[in-house]
Design an enzyme around this catalytic site. Structure first.
Site, short mmCIF file in Angstrom:
data_model
loop_
_atom_site.label_atom_id
_atom_site.label_comp_id
_atom_site.label_asym_id
_atom_site.label_seq_id
_atom_site.Cartn_x
_atom_site.Cartn_y
_atom_site.Cartn_z
N SER A 556 0.84 -1.20 0.00
CA SER A 556 0.00 0.00 0.00
C SER A 556 0.87 1.24 0.00
O SER A 556 2.01 1.21 0.48
CB SER A 556 -0.91 0.00 1.24
OG SER A 556 -1.57 1.23 1.39
N TYR A 569 -3.06 -0.81 10.40
CA TYR A 569 -3.01 -1.13 8.97
C TYR A 569 -1.69 -0.68 8.35
O TYR A 569 -1.01 -1.45 7.65
CB TYR A 569 -4.19 -0.47 8.26
CG TYR A 569 -4.21 -0.69 6.76
CD1 TYR A 569 -4.71 -1.86 6.21
CD2 TYR A 569 -3.74 0.30 5.89
CE1 TYR A 569 -4.74 -2.06 4.84
CE2 TYR A 569 -3.76 0.11 4.51
CZ TYR A 569 -4.27 -1.06 3.99
OH TYR A 569 -4.29 -1.25 2.64
#
Length: 679
Positions: A556, A569
């Protein structure tokens, strides 16, 4: 092809005959029908023959798979036939007999159908018919079985001369309804489509009954101690352990997809005393050995031999197989023979375990195994009533390295970038994972669709084309056992794995003080620990294969960008990003490349956003959830929204061949987020 009653009846007959494996193997044999149609040039009736074209399958034949030829011109070719030494030239002449445009290319068997004086002709490869055709005293047995209603035709390679031979035999034997082609199969005919089909089935079923009535009980001999089938669970585990090793050996010259079967007839054959002798004789029917190669590789150890001993012996046998195959090529090749295509086996037999078969894709690998199963049944029938005597080696070579077969191979389209590669994608039941699975399959890969949602995974696998192209596995990536089982499924379905995409994940978006230890552990268990476990099993299998491979992490933008309220996350994504670097450094010596993709703002079609993270992030940024994608797009340099398909494109770029010398790289797929530029 224009609808015509004769064509419709031919297709219906073909589909019925081809749908029963007792009648013919996949893509084996051909059927035809003669009739009249209007010549658009003269407006008068002309006689045509419609015949299954090259490469089609009777069970699924449609009008487009037929070739339509003018019967007068086809029969006139007999007057210019230059003789058996030049009969291959006649295939090109068939093009000058075609009626109209479209349809399939005429096959080598077209002459048989056009020259035989019967309105309807079937040429098939039934196991029972080939059993008589390959029996040492096949001619005598054919007479005993059928009297004068079915005539023996000595072996001749398919072609124009064989068509002339069968036409002459029919004319000389007015009571005959068909023939047994030595070493090859059967041909039957009739005045109507129904009569031709009935005659074909009569030959097949009569031969079956003859073998059953006359045959000995154990044609393959007594059971050999130590070759009996292992218990099913043990058998499957051992097959999964051997599959990557064998696939690597079978891919020495060309990458291959594998297929495994432990069907009862295979296990029984391999348990019997005669299987080494019979396997060494090879197959006989041209359709069989074109797919299975001249003979299989057979492991000569007990079923329960230690695994490392079995692997070592397989490697030794493979070296010998390649040497023997090269010698076979040298013994038979002429100055104008095509170059040797590869010396690896297409069939590997492991007593007590089963059969591994190989081909350029999943279907070809499966069909090769089905053809060898046909060959086992042929051997059983021939040995039951006589002894198995396939065509001689020289004739096998003349077909395997036939210039017409070589021309057919050259006409095939170029393979797609991921042809013969096997991919396993986690989290592939929805969202980004589904888009990746779709793209990899579209580019030629066989795909293992792995997801915790088994129903979603199964739906994606079915969408991708079913078992020859994709299989589904239910996997929780926090479970070592389930991950091992998933890779075992991949090994049994396709032979191994070449490309793994770590995509499974969740997202917990909370500020630091609201993030619980449970949140932290759950986030890390699924993405950091899960991708580590998947990569570890992938590396083990890829190293055993010896074919290199690709591992791709869907990380990400958050791996490098400090976004708000996202500690669990983002920290997990940073962990994954560093796994890419660590594994790239460690696995490079094995030819395994490890790279990452850093998406951002994938809202539409994303499983994570749909599961609640979209609402959480929208609240953080103070926008409506339905506007989140647009919000992410506005803050990028390109002002474009990122979709799952864009992430899939990046995976293909990393694995499709153009970046073959790249490892340890992260590709941003974020439409341009300057704060996340890699430094």
């Amino acid at each position: 092809m224009t609808s015509h009653p004769t064509v419709e009846a031919l297709l219906a007959r073909s589909n019925r005959l081809g749908s029963d494996p007792r009648n013919t193997n996949y893509a084996g044999g051909n059927t035809s029908a003669k009739g009249t149609a209007i010549d658009p040039v003269t407006g008068r009736d002309i006689e045509l023959v419609w015949v299954k074209g090259s490469g089609g399958d009777l069970g699924t034949l449609t009008g487009d798979g037929l070739a339509a030829l003018r019967l007068d011109r086809l029969r006139d070719l007999a007057d210019v036939y230059p003789g058996v030494e030049r009969e291959d030239e006649m295939v090109a002449a068939f093009d000058h007999c075609l009626h109209g445009r479209g349809g399939a290319a005429p096959s080598i068997d077209t002459a048989m159908h056009g020259l035989v004086d019967a309105a309807h002709v079937d040429h098939l490869h039934p196991d029972s018919g080939i059993a008589l055709a390959t029996a040492a005293d096949g001619e005598k047995l054919t007479a005993e079985c059928f009297g004068d209603t079915v005539v023996w035709v000595p072996w001749r390679r398919p072609g124009f001369q064989l068509g002339l031979d069968i036409a002459a035999i029919k004319e000389a034997n007015p009571r005959a309804l068909g023939c047994i082609l030595g070493g090859h199969g059967i041909t039957a005919w009739g005045a109507t489509s129904e009569e031709a089909e009935a005659n074909s089935l009569h030959i097949i079923r009569t031969a079956e009954a003859f073998i059953a009535d006359r045959g000995k009980a154990d044609p393959f001999g007594a059971v050999l101690p130590g070759r009996e089938a292992l218990p099913e669970a043990e058998r499957r585990v051992r097959a999964a352990a051997l599959a990557p090793v064998i696939r690597g050996l079978a891919s020495t010259d060309l990458p291959q997809v594998g297929h495994f079967t432990d069907a009862a007839p295979v296990l029984d054959f391999l348990a019997r005393a005669e299987h080494p002798r019979l396997a060494a004789l090879g197959t006989s029917c041209p359709d069989h050995f074109l797919r299975t190669k001249v003979a299989p590789l057979v492991l000569d150890l007990p079923a329960d031999a230690p695994l490392d001993e079995a692997v070592a012996r397989l490697r030794e046998l493979h070296r010998q197989y390649r040497a023997d195959y090269a010698a076979y090529y040298r013994r038979n090749a002429a100055a104008d023979s095509p170059a040797m295509r590869g010396a690896d086996p297409a069939i590997v037999l492991v007593p007590g375990v089963g059969m591994f078969s190989y081909g350029k894709d999943g279907q070809t690998a499966r069909v090769a195994g089905e053809f060898y199963l046909n060959a086992i049944q042929v051997m059983r029938g021939a040995e039951a009533v006589s002894s198995y005597a396939p065509i001689e080696e020289r004739e096998k070579f003349r077909i395997e390295y036939w210039s017409l077969e070589e021309a057919k191979l050259r006409r095939m389209p170029q393979p797609r970038p991921l042809a013969a590669r096997v991919a396993l994608v986690t989290g592939a039941g929805s969202g980004i994972g589904r888009a990746i699975a779709r793209r990899l399959a579209a580019e030629g890969a066989c795909v293992v669709v792995a997801d915790r949602d088994g129903t979603g995974a199964a739906a994606v696998a079915e969408e991708l084309g079913g078992p020859d192209r994709a299989v589904a596995v239910t996997v929780d990536v926090t479970s070592e056992e389930q991950i091992t089982e998933a890779f075992g499924t991949a090994a049994l379905a396709f032979g191994g794995v070449d490309l793994v995409v770590n995509n499974a994940g969740i997202s917990i978006s909370k500020p630091l003080l609201e993030t619980t230890a449970e949140d932290w552990d759950r986030q890390h268990d699924i993405m950091a620990r899960g991708s580590f476990l998947v990569s570890r099993e992938a590396a083990r299998l890829m190293i055993e294969q010896g074919l290199g491979g690709d591992i791709v992490y869907i990380a990400s933008k958050n791996a490098v960008f400090a976004g708000p309220n996202n500690i669990a996350y983002s920290a997990t994504k940073a962990d994954q990003a560093h796994q890419v670097r660590l594994l790239a450094a460690e696995l490079g010596e094995h030819g395994i490349r490890v790279n990452g993709v850093n998406p951002d703002g994938v809202v539409r079609g994303s499983g994570i956003f749909a599961a609640g993270w979209g609402a959480q992030r929208a609240a953080v940024y103070g926008v409506a959830e339905e506007e989140l994608g647009e919000f992410y797009a506005r803050r990028t340099l390109l002002k474009r929204e990122v979709l799952p398909e864009h992430v899939a494109n990046a995976v293909l770029a990393l694995t499709g061949g153009d970046l073959s010398h790249t490892t340890g790289l992260h590709i941003p797929v974020d439409a341009g987020v300057a704060a996340a530029f890699l430094r």
